[in-house]
Design an enzyme around this catalytic site. Structure first.
Site, short mmCIF file in Angstrom:
data_model
loop_
_atom_site.label_atom_id
_atom_site.label_comp_id
_atom_site.label_asym_id
_atom_site.label_seq_id
_atom_site.Cartn_x
_atom_site.Cartn_y
_atom_site.Cartn_z
N LYS A 37 0.90 -1.33 0.05
CA LYS A 37 0.04 0.01 0.01
C LYS A 37 0.70 1.27 -0.01
O LYS A 37 2.11 1.04 0.18
CB LYS A 37 -0.97 0.04 1.23
CG LYS A 37 -0.24 -0.06 2.50
CD LYS A 37 -1.24 0.03 3.61
CE LYS A 37 -0.30 0.17 5.05
NZ LYS A 37 -1.07 0.16 6.18
N ARG A 133 -10.23 0.76 15.00
CA ARG A 133 -10.63 0.92 13.78
C ARG A 133 -11.59 0.24 13.28
O ARG A 133 -11.77 0.26 11.87
CB ARG A 133 -9.08 0.98 12.83
CG ARG A 133 -8.18 1.94 13.30
CD ARG A 133 -6.99 2.11 12.38
NE ARG A 133 -6.73 0.79 11.74
CZ ARG A 133 -5.33 0.59 11.46
NH1 ARG A 133 -4.44 1.82 11.30
NH2 ARG A 133 -4.82 -0.21 10.96
N TYR A 266 14.36 31.36 3.11
CA TYR A 266 13.47 32.14 3.65
C TYR A 266 13.63 32.70 4.92
O TYR A 266 14.07 31.85 5.90
CB TYR A 266 12.08 31.16 3.43
CG TYR A 266 11.61 31.07 1.88
CD1 TYR A 266 10.96 32.57 1.20
CD2 TYR A 266 11.72 30.04 1.23
CE1 TYR A 266 10.36 32.10 0.15
CE2 TYR A 266 11.02 29.85 0.00
CZ TYR A 266 10.79 31.05 -0.60
OH TYR A 266 10.29 30.94 -1.90
N MET A 314 10.02 24.86 -0.95
CA MET A 314 9.36 23.72 -1.58
C MET A 314 9.96 22.78 -2.53
O MET A 314 9.84 21.67 -2.64
CB MET A 314 7.95 24.40 -2.31
CG MET A 314 7.27 23.34 -3.08
SD MET A 314 5.82 24.25 -3.91
CE MET A 314 4.96 24.98 -2.22
#
Length: 382
Positions: A37, A133, A266, A314
């Site tokens: 997964k 769950r 930044y 980013m």
């Protein structure tokens, strides 16, 4: 694709196969259902699954989308670990996939959606033992199992649970006791007990969870274990020999000269205490190399550790390379993985981010190309 970007993930498929062999040595005759997964924990679901299909018995996925994407590429069993939303059950029944039943409503939804003449649907009854769950309470398992056993449209393929604290033997023992209550109830009701499974990576290597009939290794197959996991003595050597399969690498796209007192990144949070040379690498939090990795993060180049400076952007990180003159645009920097005698592990990055190694691996975004070794025909896939 790596030439366009200058940053990529190296995926060692041999390492994954090697790790699965170690897991098999630890679990005896239990079947191995490899968890793929979340893009095989960031390694790429389809290329990884193709490469390891000869050495596993089944695959585990979380979502119907994953099952649909994987099925054309593998012939072995696909087991879903989370219920299918009931409105999508018709679609699920068109895929050769084994479905979890976590409630009587799940069982009814499968039966209602099943067309006439459909081959028996293989189901795994989930037992709620403390994960919280969802799942059948142990005292309610018999009713659903008996109904499935009596209905030729169903095949009981598994009885399973998931143990939330493999590092804590008393907690696991309590969950396994509830699981055994469900097993005993089936036997007393003369309902055949299907293959049972509870152990994932943690249970396999702590020895706190029995292998039963099937194990569901996840992160261990990709060469990573929780740093704090207490390893059982009889599998300590196997755990030591696990090989991480993922490396994150990049080449510089720019160099800059920063005077003493100059700032980088930044907010200007890093200020040079001397004239400095800075390398810019084209990878950032948009790729899953998160801002929380700092402060104190390092990268490898020429087998040495050098510090990241300034905030992670980013699309870029910046490295102080002043102490290693002569670096050029051909240099290979390692942000995750090994170079020379140095290694930056997923666990190290996880500690810096105050998270877990699972998140480090799965956060690697689709924007990063994956380069597979040594499987022919998959280089640059993903």
């Amino acid at each position: 694709m790596t030439d366009r970007r200058g940053a990529w993930l190296d995926i060692d498929l041999d390492a994954i196969r090697h790790n699965i062999a170690l897991i098999r040595s630890a679990v005896g005759t239990a079947a191995v259902a490899q968890v793929v997964k979340a893009e095989a924990y960031g390694h790429g679901m389809i290329p990884v699954s193709r490469a390891i299909e000869p050495v596993v018995d089944a695959f585990c996925v979380a979502t119907l989308d994953e099952a649909i994407a994987l099925r054309p590429h593998v012939s072995k069993r696909i087991i879903m670990l989370y219920p299918v939303p009931h409105p999508a059950m018709h679609e699920a029944l068109q895929v050769d996939v084994e479905l979890p039943v976590m409630s009587a409503a799940d069982f009814e939804a499968i039966g209602t959606a099943m067309p006439g003449g459909h081959a028996p649907v293989r189901i795994h009854l989930g037992v709620e033992t403390g994960m919280g769950r969802g799942g059948l309470q142990p005292e309610n398992v018999v009713a659903v199992a008996a109904a499935a056993h009596a209905d030729p449209r169903f095949e009981l393929a598994g009885l399973w649970s998931h143990l939330h604290s493999p590092e804590d033997p008393p907690t696991s023992d309590g969950q396994l006791l509830r699981f055994d209550i469900a097993t005993t109830a089936l036997r007393e009701a003369r309902v055949p007990v299907p293959p049972r499974h509870a152990a994932a990576s943690g249970g396999i290597f702590t020895g706190d969870e029995p292998a039963l009939d099937l194990v569901r290794p996840g992160v261990a197959s990709y060469g990573v274990l929780d740093d704090g996991l207490p390893i059982a003595p009889d599998v300590r050597e196997a755990a030591r020999r696990l090989r991480p399969a993922m490396s994150l690498k990049a080449r510089p796209i720019a160099f800059s000269r920063v005077p003493e007192g100059g700032t980088v990144g930044y907010g200007g949070t890093w200020r040079a205490e001397r004239p400095s040379r800075i390398a810019v690498l084209p990878v950032g939090y948009g790729d899953g190399y998160l801002r929380g990795t700092q402060p104190g993060a390092q990268v490898l180049v020429r087998g040495r550790r050098l510090p990241l400076v300034g905030r992670i952007s980013m699309d870029a990180v910046t490295v102080d390379v002043t102490d290693l003159p002569g670096l050029d645009y051909t240099e290979e920097f390692v942000l995750l993985g090994s170079q020379g005698e140095q290694t930056i592990t997923a666990g190290e990055l996880a500690r810096r981010r105050n998270t877990i190694a699972w998140e480090v691996l799965t956060s690697m975004a689709q924007r990063l190309a994956r380069v597979y070794h040594p499987a022919a025909g998959t280089a640059g896939a993903g």
